[in-house]
Design an enzyme around this catalytic site. Structure first.
Site, PDB file in Angstrom:
ATOM      1  N   ASP A 185      -0.403  -6.197   4.547  1.00 22.82           N
ATOM      2  CA  ASP A 185       0.383  -4.963   4.651  1.00 22.82           C
ATOM      3  C   ASP A 185       1.840  -5.270   4.299  1.00 22.82           C
ATOM      4  O   ASP A 185       2.397  -6.288   4.704  1.00 22.82           O
ATOM      5  CB  ASP A 185       0.278  -4.392   6.076  1.00 22.82           C
ATOM      6  CG  ASP A 185       0.715  -2.946   6.139  1.00 22.82           C
ATOM      7  OD1 ASP A 185      -0.140  -2.078   6.361  1.00 22.82           O
ATOM      8  OD2 ASP A 185       1.934  -2.679   5.962  1.00 22.82           O
TER       9      ASP A 185
ATOM     10  N   THR B 175      -1.183   7.605   6.140  1.00 21.78           N
ATOM     11  CA  THR B 175      -0.197   7.875   5.083  1.00 21.78           C
ATOM     12  C   THR B 175      -0.752   7.599   3.692  1.00 21.78           C
ATOM     13  O   THR B 175      -0.221   8.112   2.710  1.00 21.78           O
ATOM     14  CB  THR B 175       1.083   7.039   5.281  1.00 21.78           C
ATOM     15  OG1 THR B 175       0.730   5.650   5.284  1.00 21.78           O
ATOM     16  CG2 THR B 175       1.782   7.390   6.582  1.00 21.78           C
TER      17      THR B 175
ATOM     18  N   HIS C 172      -6.699   6.617   0.939  1.00 24.76           N
ATOM     19  CA  HIS C 172      -7.770   5.775   0.373  1.00 24.76           C
ATOM     20  C   HIS C 172      -8.141   4.901   1.555  1.00 24.76           C
ATOM     21  O   HIS C 172      -7.276   4.148   2.051  1.00 24.76           O
ATOM     22  CB  HIS C 172      -7.214   4.976  -0.809  1.00 24.76           C
ATOM     23  CG  HIS C 172      -8.173   4.012  -1.459  1.00 24.76           C
ATOM     24  ND1 HIS C 172      -8.288   3.901  -2.835  1.00 24.76           N
ATOM     25  CD2 HIS C 172      -9.016   3.075  -0.940  1.00 24.76           C
ATOM     26  CE1 HIS C 172      -9.176   2.952  -3.122  1.00 24.76           C
ATOM     27  NE2 HIS C 172      -9.619   2.425  -1.993  1.00 24.76           N
TER      28      HIS C 172
ATOM     29  N   HIS D  70      -8.803   2.486   4.485  1.00 28.20           N
ATOM     30  CA  HIS D  70      -8.389   1.090   4.686  1.00 28.20           C
ATOM     31  C   HIS D  70      -8.558   0.766   6.151  1.00 28.20           C
ATOM     32  O   HIS D  70      -8.215   1.567   7.020  1.00 28.20           O
ATOM     33  CB  HIS D  70      -6.942   0.873   4.240  1.00 28.20           C
ATOM     34  CG  HIS D  70      -5.972   1.892   4.750  1.00 28.20           C
ATOM     35  ND1 HIS D  70      -5.854   3.146   4.182  1.00 28.20           N
ATOM     36  CD2 HIS D  70      -5.104   1.866   5.782  1.00 28.20           C
ATOM     37  CE1 HIS D  70      -4.947   3.831   4.828  1.00 28.20           C
ATOM     38  NE2 HIS D  70      -4.474   3.089   5.823  1.00 28.20           N
TER      39      HIS D  70
HETATM   40  P1  5GP Z   1      -1.911   4.240   7.245  1.00 30.26           P
HETATM   41  O1  5GP Z   1      -0.608   4.704   7.835  1.00 30.26           O
HETATM   42  O2  5GP Z   1      -2.346   5.151   6.113  1.00 30.26           O
HETATM   43  O3  5GP Z   1      -3.002   3.960   8.217  1.00 30.26           O
HETATM   44  O4  5GP Z   1      -1.598   2.809   6.620  1.00 30.26           O
HETATM   45  C1  5GP Z   1      -1.006   2.622   5.371  1.00 30.26           C
HETATM   46  C2  5GP Z   1      -0.469   1.216   5.374  1.00 30.26           C
HETATM   47  O5  5GP Z   1      -0.181   0.862   4.038  1.00 30.26           O
HETATM   48  C3  5GP Z   1       0.830   1.056   6.177  1.00 30.26           C
HETATM   49  O6  5GP Z   1       0.642   0.099   7.199  1.00 30.26           O
HETATM   50  C4  5GP Z   1       1.837   0.611   5.120  1.00 30.26           C
HETATM   51  O7  5GP Z   1       2.751  -0.348   5.603  1.00 30.26           O
HETATM   52  C5  5GP Z   1       0.955   0.047   4.028  1.00 30.26           C
HETATM   53  N1  5GP Z   1       1.520   0.163   2.699  1.00 30.26           N
HETATM   54  C6  5GP Z   1       2.152   1.255   2.176  1.00 30.26           C
HETATM   55  N2  5GP Z   1       2.531   0.999   0.911  1.00 30.26           N
HETATM   56  C7  5GP Z   1       2.125  -0.278   0.636  1.00 30.26           C
HETATM   57  C8  5GP Z   1       2.239  -1.101  -0.533  1.00 30.26           C
HETATM   58  O8  5GP Z   1       2.783  -0.726  -1.578  1.00 30.26           O
HETATM   59  N3  5GP Z   1       1.735  -2.359  -0.432  1.00 30.26           N
HETATM   60  C9  5GP Z   1       1.125  -2.826   0.699  1.00 30.26           C
HETATM   61  N4  5GP Z   1       0.681  -4.074   0.676  1.00 30.26           N
HETATM   62  N5  5GP Z   1       1.000  -2.066   1.813  1.00 30.26           N
HETATM   63  C10 5GP Z   1       1.488  -0.808   1.771  1.00 30.26           C
HETATM   64 ZN    ZN Z   2      -7.693   5.299  -4.160  1.00 28.47          ZN
END
Ligand code: 5GP
Ligand code: ZN
Length: 115
Positions: free
Chosen positions: A31, A96, A99, A101
Site C-alpha cells: 500500500d 476508495t 477494484h 482488494h
Molecule cells: P480502500 O480505501 O479502497 O479500501 O483502499 C485503497 C487503498 O489503496 C488505500 O489503502 C490506499 O492507500 C491505496 N492506494 C491508493 N492509491 C494507491 C497507489 O497508487 N498505489 C498503491 N500502492 N496503493 C494505493
Molecule cells: Zn480495475
C-alpha cells in the site's frame, strides 16, 4: 481492464507498485500509505468493482486472495503473531478504489472493534 481504474493500471504495469507476489490471477503490492509495518493489497487481475458484484463464479478467485494473504503473512513472519485482513465495501466502510482488494496488515496490535 476497466477504464480509469487505478488497480487495473497497476496490474497492467502502467503504474508502478512495489510488488510482493504475482501469478496469472492475482497481484499483491505494498500500500502506498501503509497503516502498519506490513500493509499489502491482494488484488485479482480481473476487474471486479466491489464485493457487491461478486458471483458464484468468483468463489475460487476470492478463496485464492484469502489464502494468498495468509501465505504472504506467513512468509513475512506474521502468521503466529497475527495479522488483519479487510475488504472495505462502499462509502460507509471507506472504499476508495473500486477494484476489489484485500488489505493485509501486520506488525502491530490492531484494536477491535475497528474505528
Ligand atoms: P480502500 O480505501 O479502497 O479500501 O483502499 C485503497 C487503498 O489503496 C488505500 O489503502 C490506499 O492507500 C491505496 N492506494 C491508493 N492509491 C494507491 C497507489 O497508487 N498505489 C498503491 N500502492 N496503493 C494505493
Ligand atoms: Zn480495475
Amino acid at each position: 481492464m476497466a477504464a480509469d481504474c487505478l488497480f487495473c493500471k497497476i496490474v497492467a504495469g502502467e503504474i508502478p507498485a512495489s510488488i510482493v507476489y504475482q501469478d496469472d490471477r492475482l497481484v499483491a503490492f505494498n500500500d502506498i500509505n501503509p497503516q502498519a509495518p506490513l500493509h499489502a493489497l491482494v488484488v485479482p487481475r480481473q476487474h471486479i468493482a466491489s464485493l457487491n458484484v461478486l458471483s458464484v463464479k468468483d468463489d475460487e478467485l476470492v478463496g485464492e486472495m484469502v489464502r494468498r494473504a495468509a501465505a504472504i503473512a506467513r512468509e513475512k513472519g506474521y502468521a503466529d503473531g497475527g495479522f488483519r485482513t479487510v475488504f472495505n465495501t462502499n462509502a460507509d466502510a471507506g472504499q476508495t478504489v473500486f477494484h476489489i482488494h484485500l488489505h493485509l496488515l501486520a506488525g502491530r496490535r490492531f484494536s477491535w472493534p475497528p474505528g
